[in-house]
Design an enzyme around this catalytic site. Structure first.
Site, PDB file in Angstrom:
ATOM      1  N   HIS A  25      -2.659   5.106   5.677  1.00  0.00           N
ATOM      2  CA  HIS A  25      -3.851   4.576   6.292  1.00  0.00           C
ATOM      3  C   HIS A  25      -5.014   5.381   6.146  1.00  0.00           C
ATOM      4  O   HIS A  25      -6.129   4.983   6.268  1.00  0.00           O
ATOM      5  CB  HIS A  25      -3.770   4.053   7.682  1.00  0.00           C
ATOM      6  CG  HIS A  25      -3.059   2.692   7.914  1.00  0.00           C
ATOM      7  ND1 HIS A  25      -3.283   1.457   7.621  1.00  0.00           N
ATOM      8  CD2 HIS A  25      -1.777   2.667   8.481  1.00  0.00           C
ATOM      9  CE1 HIS A  25      -2.295   0.736   7.879  1.00  0.00           C
ATOM     10  NE2 HIS A  25      -1.441   1.416   8.394  1.00  0.00           N
ATOM     11  N   ARG A  44       0.936  -1.206   0.133  1.00  0.00           N
ATOM     12  CA  ARG A  44      -0.025   0.069   0.121  1.00  0.00           C
ATOM     13  C   ARG A  44       0.926   1.270  -0.010  1.00  0.00           C
ATOM     14  O   ARG A  44       1.668   1.465   1.037  1.00  0.00           O
ATOM     15  CB  ARG A  44      -0.940   0.108   1.207  1.00  0.00           C
ATOM     16  CG  ARG A  44      -1.855   1.031   1.439  1.00  0.00           C
ATOM     17  CD  ARG A  44      -2.768   1.247   2.910  1.00  0.00           C
ATOM     18  NE  ARG A  44      -1.995   0.346   3.771  1.00  0.00           N
ATOM     19  CZ  ARG A  44      -0.962   0.955   4.354  1.00  0.00           C
ATOM     20  NH1 ARG A  44      -0.712   2.321   4.354  1.00  0.00           N
ATOM     21  NH2 ARG A  44      -0.535   0.473   5.702  1.00  0.00           N
ATOM     22  N   TYR A  52       6.160   5.594   9.587  1.00  0.00           N
ATOM     23  CA  TYR A  52       6.315   4.048  10.097  1.00  0.00           C
ATOM     24  C   TYR A  52       7.302   3.346   9.069  1.00  0.00           C
ATOM     25  O   TYR A  52       7.372   2.299   9.076  1.00  0.00           O
ATOM     26  CB  TYR A  52       5.201   3.339  10.683  1.00  0.00           C
ATOM     27  CG  TYR A  52       3.857   3.657   9.566  1.00  0.00           C
ATOM     28  CD1 TYR A  52       3.850   2.898   8.411  1.00  0.00           C
ATOM     29  CD2 TYR A  52       2.803   4.671  10.077  1.00  0.00           C
ATOM     30  CE1 TYR A  52       2.589   3.162   7.811  1.00  0.00           C
ATOM     31  CE2 TYR A  52       1.725   4.847   9.081  1.00  0.00           C
ATOM     32  CZ  TYR A  52       1.713   4.297   8.065  1.00  0.00           C
ATOM     33  OH  TYR A  52       0.673   4.458   7.196  1.00  0.00           O
TER      34      TYR A  52
END
Length: 102
Positions: free
Chosen positions: A25, A21, A33
């Site tokens: 998010h 991805r 991250y």
């Protein structure tokens, strides 16, 4: 190989396909991250870019053909978005329809 196996009546084949991805998010996710090196590694492994290079290198498609295909797909996606936005919201009662747990 999986198609040949199925056509020979030898049953199904389990395929594990891993993806990455690229976005976060949620919109505005800074993705702290991940490292830039990790992202660069996955971009090198991107199946769409690799398939495009394979098609061009093998002279299986031309830049013009791929560009035309991309335009066609963009039109299809735009039409689907337009239809979705113009459609009424589903009845909330149907939210759990066809949802099963074991």
């Amino acid at each position: 190989a999986a198609v040949e196996r199925a056509r020979a009546g030898e049953g199904p084949t389990l395929l594990e396909l891993k993806t990455y991805r690229y976005g976060g998010h949620f919109q505005g996710d800074p993705c702290n991250y991940r490292t830039r090196e990790e992202e660069a590694l996955w971009r090198q492994r991107d199946p769409l870019s690799r398939m495009r290079a394979h098609l061009l290198a093998g002279k299986l498609a031309s830049e013009a053909k791929l560009a035309a295909l991309e335009r066609e797909v963009a039109r299809e996606v735009a039409a689907a978005i337009e239809l979705a936005l113009a459609s009424p919201d589903p009845d909330p009662v149907s939210a759990l329809s066809h949802v099963y747990a074991v």
